[in-house]
Design a protein around this motif. Structure first.
Motif, PDB file in Angstrom:
ATOM      1  N   ARG A 147     -14.208 -27.040  -1.390  1.00  0.00           N
ATOM      2  CA  ARG A 147     -15.191 -27.677  -0.516  1.00  0.00           C
ATOM      3  C   ARG A 147     -16.596 -27.655  -1.126  1.00  0.00           C
ATOM      4  N   ALA A 189     -15.154 -41.820   6.882  1.00  0.00           N
ATOM      5  CA  ALA A 189     -16.359 -41.050   7.220  1.00  0.00           C
ATOM      6  C   ALA A 189     -17.305 -41.879   8.068  1.00  0.00           C
ATOM      7  N   GLY A 249     -16.924 -41.826  11.752  1.00  0.00           N
ATOM      8  CA  GLY A 249     -17.260 -40.602  12.465  1.00  0.00           C
ATOM      9  C   GLY A 249     -16.199 -39.518  12.403  1.00  0.00           C
ATOM     10  N   VAL A 250     -15.207 -39.694  11.566  1.00  0.00           N
ATOM     11  CA  VAL A 250     -14.151 -38.679  11.442  1.00  0.00           C
ATOM     12  C   VAL A 250     -14.698 -37.493  10.660  1.00  0.00           C
ATOM     13  N   ASN A 251     -14.399 -36.304  11.143  1.00  0.00           N
ATOM     14  CA  ASN A 251     -14.824 -35.081  10.454  1.00  0.00           C
ATOM     15  C   ASN A 251     -13.975 -34.912   9.191  1.00  0.00           C
ATOM     16  N   GLN A 252     -14.587 -35.268   8.056  1.00  0.00           N
ATOM     17  CA  GLN A 252     -13.824 -35.252   6.807  1.00  0.00           C
ATOM     18  C   GLN A 252     -13.430 -33.849   6.387  1.00  0.00           C
ATOM     19  N   LYS A 253     -14.290 -32.884   6.691  1.00  0.00           N
ATOM     20  CA  LYS A 253     -13.985 -31.521   6.267  1.00  0.00           C
ATOM     21  C   LYS A 253     -12.653 -31.050   6.839  1.00  0.00           C
ATOM     22  N   TRP A 254     -12.499 -31.248   8.154  1.00  0.00           N
ATOM     23  CA  TRP A 254     -11.266 -30.774   8.772  1.00  0.00           C
ATOM     24  C   TRP A 254     -10.072 -31.640   8.399  1.00  0.00           C
TER      25      TRP A 254
END
Length: 623
Positions: free
Chosen positions: A88, A183, A186-191
């Protein structure tokens, strides 16, 4: 016929575990674009953790299947830990640094496994209720093999439902197509990336766990399977799960073909001995005919994830003075140290040339090679064969080292430069594995697994000091030649093709031909390094063409820095010195080396030389 079907069933059962591991890798690559070199380590951990859980729960049906599932979940969580703590932090770094970080994880996991489970192989428990065999003519088909053959399609179907009937799966498919678009929604890319890593590594752990009843848990499982997993992933098409399944079946059929025709031979080598050659030859053919794999998507130009690469500039005056100081140190070294230190210094010089040749291909030409050890090994064998079969002296035999490396690169490069990106890198790996397999199996010519001994220097260069001086002169001249080529019109053409192939083509540069010639030059200089290494060690073996040596060269280049000509030299010196020192200090040197690599990747994404130049010489460059 019964025997052939029995062999086919065994091959298909092995293909099931291979599919589970490969589909995990292809899912991770499809979304993150990371070539996860540590994927084989998760497969190994799956086997070890499953063994521990099954033994700890006392065996039985519930213990066995519970242990298999818990092992997969545990490995998935370990993959999440790696993604959150290491990857990450470097998602925006150049892709090769992510590869380097995963290689550091491979070293860490190897020594952790050694500490927890020991060096001895652990015999896998038999699957309760599947210990028998089903009669088939005069053959018997193991029940567990039949289960594995049915298990892989079930997993394939479950993954299809996951990716087509759930929100998570739809987001993963969308991210495979365009992460930036996901992205922007609005999607949380990290998760999302964390979830992908959990799924991919859990599948690798499941593959190791279900393979346990067919073999042992051992410390060689990781590197033993990673090459085949790369083959399946690339042949099937990066990001295609169905492609991975079909490719795993194809590998199984090749193995069955090689075993069924074991009596046939080519050049005295029987078919069962060239099984690995056939597998990688098929991969090479698939990539040449269909570069994006059987069910993959045609590669499109991707935005560069890292910083814009600065132009390559001549060395500033301070660096030139530093270079002169290093030369003076090299001259004075024999009077300052003993034979052991001189032998280590000679090895470092040789690896500096080897790393510089790979840097010429990657940093100047923009061609990523995962199999550069092939040309190092061809150079070593080119010189050794002249000594053993024709009794040539060192001076004459060494002339065949660059010839061997260059001819290999000329042949393999013709195919490789027709591809790009990770497919090109995988094809270089395939050719390196073919060269390794030929050296390993061609007993009459290469000595097979034992290699060739007695490759010693001429009498005048037999002492450590004399051979050090000879090697230093050859290496320094070769490095100066590489530097001169980098700033020649050919070097500028090579760099133009790297930075903008379309514009280079528009001004009349034949990019493919320039890359092919650059590929050959890199093989030539790697061959020189290989020839010197053969006389330094007094022997050659197939290990000189193996994957670990190619990875070592990549680590040297990336550790030093791709964006500077001094980077591979700094990387070779740092890596070889650290490795030599750690090996002498502890048996667990891999975990320390892995931590050093991961730490350097996170702290210095430009490499050591790149960081020093940016931090301390930036003003001088600007002036």
């Amino acid at each position: 016929m019964e025997l052939f079907i029995a062999q086919l069933m065994t091959g298909l059962a092995s293909a099931s575990a291979l599919f589970l591991v490969a589909c995990g890798l292809t899912i991770i690559f499809g979304v993150t674009r990371i070539v996860n070199f540590a994927h084989g380590s998760f497969y190994m951990l799956g086997a070890y953790i499953a063994w521990t859980l099954i033994e700890g729960m006392g065996g039985g049906v519930l213990a066995f299947w519970g242990g298999v599932l818990l092992a997969a979940l545990a490995v998935g969580l370990i993959g999440v830990a790696m993604e959150m703590t290491i990857l990450r932090r470097i998602y925006r770094a150049p892709e090769l640094f992510q590869l380097l970080a995963t290689f550091g994880v491979v070293l860490i996991v190897q020594d952790v496994a050694l500490y927890l489970w020991g060096a001895e192989d652990l015999l896998g428990p038999r699957a309760p209720g599947m210990m028998g065999a089903v009669p088939f003519g005069d053959q018997r088909l193991p029940e567990y093999d039949i289960f594995l053959i049915a298990f892989a399609p079930l997993v394939l179907g479950a993954l299809w439902l996951l990716f087509h009937r759930t929100r998570f799966g739809i987001l993963v498919r969308a991210a495979t197509q365009d992460r930036q678009m996901v992205a922007a929604l609005g999607v949380n890319q990290k998760w999302l990336l964390t979830g992908v890593f959990f799924l991919g590594t859990a599948l690798a752990g499941l593959g190791g766990a279900v393979q346990l009843p067919k073999g042992n848990a051992s410390l060689t499982m990781d590197l033993g399977i990673i090459a085949e997993v790369f083959v399946v992933t690339v042949v099937g098409g990066m990001g295609s799960i169905l492609g991975a399944y079909l490719a795993a079946l194809l590998i199984a059929l090749i193995r069955v073909f090689a075993v069924a025709n074991a009596d046939m031979s080519v050049l005295g080598i029987q078919f069962w001995q060239v099984e690995l050659v056939l597998i990688f030859a098929v991969m090479a053919v698939v990539l040449v005919v269909r570069p994006w794999g059987l069910l993959g998507r045609r590669e499109t130009l991707q935005a560069h994830h890292g910083a814009v690469e600065p132009p390559l500039l001549p060395a500033p005056s301070s660096l030139k003075w530093f270079g002169l100081a290093v030369l003076a140190l090299l001259v004075a070294l024999p009077s300052m140290t003993g034979n052991y230190a001189l032998t280590i210094a000679t090895e470092i010089l040789i690896f500096a040339l080897f790393a510089a040749s790979l840097h010429f291909l990657m940093g100047i030409g923009g061609v990523i090679s995962f199999g550069h050890a092939a040309y190092f090994g061809l150079g070593a064998y080119g010189a050794a064969l002249m000594v053993k079969h024709f009794a040539w002296p060192m001076e004459a035999a060494l002339l065949m080292a660059p010839v061997g490396g260059a001819l290999g690169a000329l042949l393999f490069g013709w195919f490789c430069v027709r591809l790009s990106g990770v497919y090109l890198a995988m094809l270089t790996l395939a050719f390196a594995q073919i060269a390794w397999a030929v050296a390993f199996q061609w007993l009459d010519v290469t000595g097979g697994d034992n290699g060739m001994l007695g490759i010693w220097p001429s009498s005048w260069a037999s002492s450590a000091a004399a051979f050090y001086g000879f090697a230093a002169i050859v290496v320094v001249l070769a490095l100066l030649a590489l530097r001169r080529i980098a700033f020649s019109p050919f070097g500028y053409a090579l760099r133009a093709g790297r930075d903008s192939p379309l514009r280079a083509d528009a001004i009349g540069i034949d990019v493919r031909r320039v890359r092919w010639f650059g590929f050959t030059l890199a093989g030539l200089f790697a061959g020189i390094a290989g020839g010197l290494f053969a006389f330094l060690k007094g022997s050659v073996s197939p290990d000189l063409m193996a994957i670990p040596l190619s990875v070592d060269a990549l680590v040297m280049v990336l550790l030093g820095g791709v964006q500077t000509l001094a980077g591979p030299i700094v990387g070779a010196v740092s890596f070889t010195a650290i490795k030599t020192e750690l090996v002498s200090l502890t048996n667990y040197w891999r975990i320390l080396l892995g931590l050093v690599i991961v730490g350097l990747v996170v702290a210095f994404p430009q490499g050591i030389a790149g960081f020093v130049r940016h931090r301390f010489m930036g003003r001088e460059d600007a002036a």
